[in-house]
Design a protein around this motif. Structure first.
Motif, mmCIF file in Angstrom:
data_model
loop_
_atom_site.group_PDB
_atom_site.id
_atom_site.type_symbol
_atom_site.label_atom_id
_atom_site.label_comp_id
_atom_site.label_asym_id
_atom_site.label_seq_id
_atom_site.Cartn_x
_atom_site.Cartn_y
_atom_site.Cartn_z
ATOM 1 N N SER A 45 0.831 -1.210 0.000
ATOM 2 C CA SER A 45 0.000 0.000 0.000
ATOM 3 C C SER A 45 0.864 1.258 0.000
ATOM 4 C CB SER A 45 -0.918 0.003 1.230
ATOM 5 O OG SER A 45 -1.791 -1.099 1.205
ATOM 6 N N LEU A 46 1.979 1.207 0.706
ATOM 7 C CA LEU A 46 2.903 2.334 0.737
ATOM 8 C C LEU A 46 3.455 2.613 -0.655
ATOM 9 C CD1 LEU A 46 4.528 4.383 2.489
ATOM 10 C CD2 LEU A 46 6.250 2.575 2.762
ATOM 11 N N LEU A 47 3.841 1.567 -1.368
ATOM 12 C CA LEU A 47 4.377 1.730 -2.720
ATOM 13 C C LEU A 47 3.294 2.162 -3.707
ATOM 14 C CD1 LEU A 47 6.820 -1.324 -2.963
ATOM 15 C CD2 LEU A 47 7.335 1.060 -2.392
ATOM 16 N N VAL A 48 2.071 1.665 -3.505
ATOM 17 C CA VAL A 48 0.948 2.092 -4.359
ATOM 18 C C VAL A 48 0.718 3.590 -4.223
ATOM 19 C CG1 VAL A 48 -1.564 1.968 -4.637
ATOM 20 C CG2 VAL A 48 -0.230 -0.126 -4.427
ATOM 21 N N ARG A 49 0.743 4.062 -3.002
ATOM 22 C CA ARG A 49 0.558 5.500 -2.751
ATOM 23 C C ARG A 49 1.657 6.309 -3.436
ATOM 24 N NH1 ARG A 49 -3.884 8.372 -1.457
ATOM 25 N NH2 ARG A 49 -3.397 10.206 -0.216
ATOM 26 N N LEU A 50 2.886 5.852 -3.350
ATOM 27 C CA LEU A 50 4.003 6.541 -3.995
ATOM 28 C C LEU A 50 3.844 6.530 -5.515
ATOM 29 C CD1 LEU A 50 7.020 5.231 -1.872
ATOM 30 C CD2 LEU A 50 6.047 7.540 -1.854
ATOM 31 N N ALA A 51 3.407 5.401 -6.069
ATOM 32 C CA ALA A 51 3.227 5.292 -7.515
ATOM 33 C C ALA A 51 2.134 6.235 -8.006
ATOM 34 C CB ALA A 51 2.890 3.849 -7.894
ATOM 35 N N GLN A 52 1.070 6.361 -7.233
ATOM 36 C CA GLN A 52 -0.013 7.268 -7.622
ATOM 37 C C GLN A 52 0.424 8.720 -7.543
ATOM 38 O OE1 GLN A 52 -3.081 5.858 -4.905
ATOM 39 N NE2 GLN A 52 -4.155 4.818 -6.563
ATOM 40 N N GLN A 53 1.206 9.062 -6.543
ATOM 41 C CA GLN A 53 1.608 10.450 -6.345
ATOM 42 C C GLN A 53 2.736 10.876 -7.276
ATOM 43 O OE1 GLN A 53 2.531 10.718 -2.154
ATOM 44 N NE2 GLN A 53 0.385 10.927 -1.546
ATOM 45 N N THR A 54 3.709 10.010 -7.490
ATOM 46 C CA THR A 54 4.898 10.409 -8.247
ATOM 47 C C THR A 54 4.784 10.144 -9.743
ATOM 48 O OG1 THR A 54 5.949 8.252 -7.806
ATOM 49 C CG2 THR A 54 6.401 10.051 -6.259
ATOM 50 N N ILE A 239 13.717 3.844 -10.807
ATOM 51 C CA ILE A 239 12.826 4.029 -9.663
ATOM 52 C C ILE A 239 11.427 3.532 -10.004
ATOM 53 C CG2 ILE A 239 11.764 5.731 -8.135
ATOM 54 C CD1 ILE A 239 14.276 7.425 -8.451
ATOM 55 N N PHE A 240 10.964 3.879 -11.197
ATOM 56 C CA PHE A 240 9.627 3.473 -11.641
ATOM 57 C C PHE A 240 9.503 1.955 -11.676
ATOM 58 C CE2 PHE A 240 6.736 2.294 -15.130
ATOM 59 C CZ PHE A 240 5.573 2.902 -14.693
ATOM 60 N N LEU A 241 10.498 1.294 -12.259
ATOM 61 C CA LEU A 241 10.464 -0.161 -12.366
ATOM 62 C C LEU A 241 10.563 -0.823 -10.984
ATOM 63 C CD1 LEU A 241 12.713 -0.701 -15.528
ATOM 64 C CD2 LEU A 241 10.225 -0.884 -15.368
ATOM 65 N N CYS A 242 11.361 -0.239 -10.105
ATOM 66 C CA CYS A 242 11.463 -0.770 -8.743
ATOM 67 C C CYS A 242 10.132 -0.656 -8.004
ATOM 68 C CB CYS A 242 12.556 -0.037 -7.967
ATOM 69 S SG CYS A 242 14.237 -0.520 -8.445
ATOM 70 N N LEU A 243 9.414 0.464 -8.224
ATOM 71 C CA LEU A 243 8.097 0.630 -7.618
ATOM 72 C C LEU A 243 7.141 -0.458 -8.100
ATOM 73 C CD1 LEU A 243 7.279 4.460 -7.602
ATOM 74 C CD2 LEU A 243 7.358 2.931 -5.631
ATOM 75 N N CYS A 244 7.093 -0.660 -9.408
ATOM 76 C CA CYS A 244 6.183 -1.661 -9.984
ATOM 77 C C CYS A 244 6.547 -3.060 -9.507
ATOM 78 C CB CYS A 244 6.233 -1.600 -11.508
ATOM 79 S SG CYS A 244 5.637 -0.053 -12.219
ATOM 80 N N LEU A 245 7.847 -3.353 -9.504
ATOM 81 C CA LEU A 245 8.300 -4.674 -9.063
ATOM 82 C C LEU A 245 7.995 -4.874 -7.579
ATOM 83 C CD1 LEU A 245 9.788 -7.273 -9.846
ATOM 84 C CD2 LEU A 245 11.927 -6.155 -9.193
ATOM 85 N N GLY A 246 8.237 -3.836 -6.775
ATOM 86 C CA GLY A 246 7.976 -3.928 -5.341
ATOM 87 C C GLY A 246 6.505 -4.162 -5.043
ATOM 88 N N ILE A 247 5.627 -3.446 -5.742
ATOM 89 C CA ILE A 247 4.180 -3.634 -5.551
ATOM 90 C C ILE A 247 3.797 -5.076 -5.858
ATOM 91 C CG2 ILE A 247 1.900 -3.035 -6.468
ATOM 92 C CD1 ILE A 247 2.985 -0.178 -6.883
#
Length: 314
Positions: A45-54, A239-247
């Motif tokens: 959920s933390l990473l989802v929030r970051l992905a939506q905001q950034t 960073i973008f790919l790390c966010l997607c992979l982390g989610i």
């Protein structure tokens, strides 16, 4: 002729005490799986929030990317472990129910995160343990005791206190977003009950795989139909790919651990352990975002923690 000893013809059966001990150990193991699932869900959920905001990703886009990663991981592990993806006819409805309701529930939750704070969205979405316990009691005949009921009520009270005083105002002013979260909670409840309906005859990883495949196909299809503009790959593509992979990875872990826990014990107490997600989110706000803790927030987190400890105690 000497009589044959009865001890030879009759196998020894485990004592009632032994059976009770085994069931208790199995139940505790299920609660540990659920608690670890809550941690993974909080990180997701933390990473989802970051992905939506950034990166301005929509709920459908996040669901599509998350489920793609989840499906790849689940299919790979099924292949490595020799786990068959075949489903018995009588279990198809349960597996597809887990995938379909799970997809809808998380999609609605992601949509609510687009208009609500993470704390408020969690308050509403994490009403699902109570819904799960009641649905499992009504349709599967699972036990729902006063202890379960009071645990759910106390945890809900604690969650509200964590995000006070804004929860009531936000619920009223953002009623549409709030309904997304509540409908998501109900859908997630039906998904969890579906795992119990299938039982241990369906491997927990099979549920993860079918959820991933259904979510990826459904997410991309709905995003295409809705003509959502997908963002260009940003300059900070790493960073973008790390966010997607982390989610995707945390979603995979959360799904598997919850499915495994649900196969070991009744749905009510197992899903109620997910309330610990709110406590984890509260700690994240303090440590990562330097939000000053309030007295009501600390009290609410304490109530949730004590309630779950009492639930675990036998």
């Amino acid at each position: 002729m000497a009589p044959v000893s009865s001890s030879i013809s009759q196998p020894l059966l485990p004592s009632t005490h032994t059976v009770h001990t085994l069931r208790t150990q199995q139940s505790n193991k299920a609660l540990v799986f659920s608690a670890l699932s809550a941690l993974a869900f909080a990180l997701m959920s933390l990473l989802v929030r970051l992905a939506q905001q950034t990166h301005k990703l929509t709920a459908l886009q996040i669901m599509s990317l998350r489920c793609t990663v989840q499906a790849i991981l689940a299919l790979a592990l099924c292949a490595l472990k020799g786990i068959s993806l075949r489903i018995a006819t009588h279990n198809i409805k349960w597996v597809m129910g887990r995938a379909g309701f799970g997809l809808l529930g998380h999609l609605l939750y992601y949509m609510s995160l687009g208009g609500l704070s993470m704390g408020i969205a969690n308050v509403l979405f994490f009403t699902n343990p109570l819904f799960t316990a009641l649905i499992a009691h009504w349709f599967l005949g699972e036990q729902f005791t006063k202890k379960h009921g009071w645990t759910a009520v106390c945890c809900l009270l604690g969650i509200v206190m964590v995000v006070m005083p804004s929860v009531v105002d936000v619920f009223v002013s953002d009623l549409g977003w709030s309904l997304y979260a509540l409908l998501g909670a109900m859908s997630a409840s039906l998904a969890y009950v579906s795992v119990r309906g299938a039982g241990s005859s369906v491997h927990a990883m099979v549920h993860v795989a079918y959820f991933g495949i259904t979510g990826a196909m459904g997410g991309f299809a709905l995003s295409f139909i809705s003509r959502e503009p997908w963002p260009q790959l940003p300059s900070q593509s790493g960073i973008f790919l790390c966010l997607c992979l982390g989610i995707g990875v945390f979603a995979f872990l959360a799904q598997y651990l919850m499915n495994r826990g649900l196969q070991l014990a009744n749905a009510g107490p197992v899903v109620m352990m997910r309330y610990i997600d709110t406590v984890i989110g509260f700690v994240f706000d303090i440590l990562l975002f330097h939000s000053p803790p309030s007295l009501t927030g600390i009290t609410g987190a304490t109530i949730i923690t004590i309630s779950l400890l009492l639930l675990v105690s036998q």
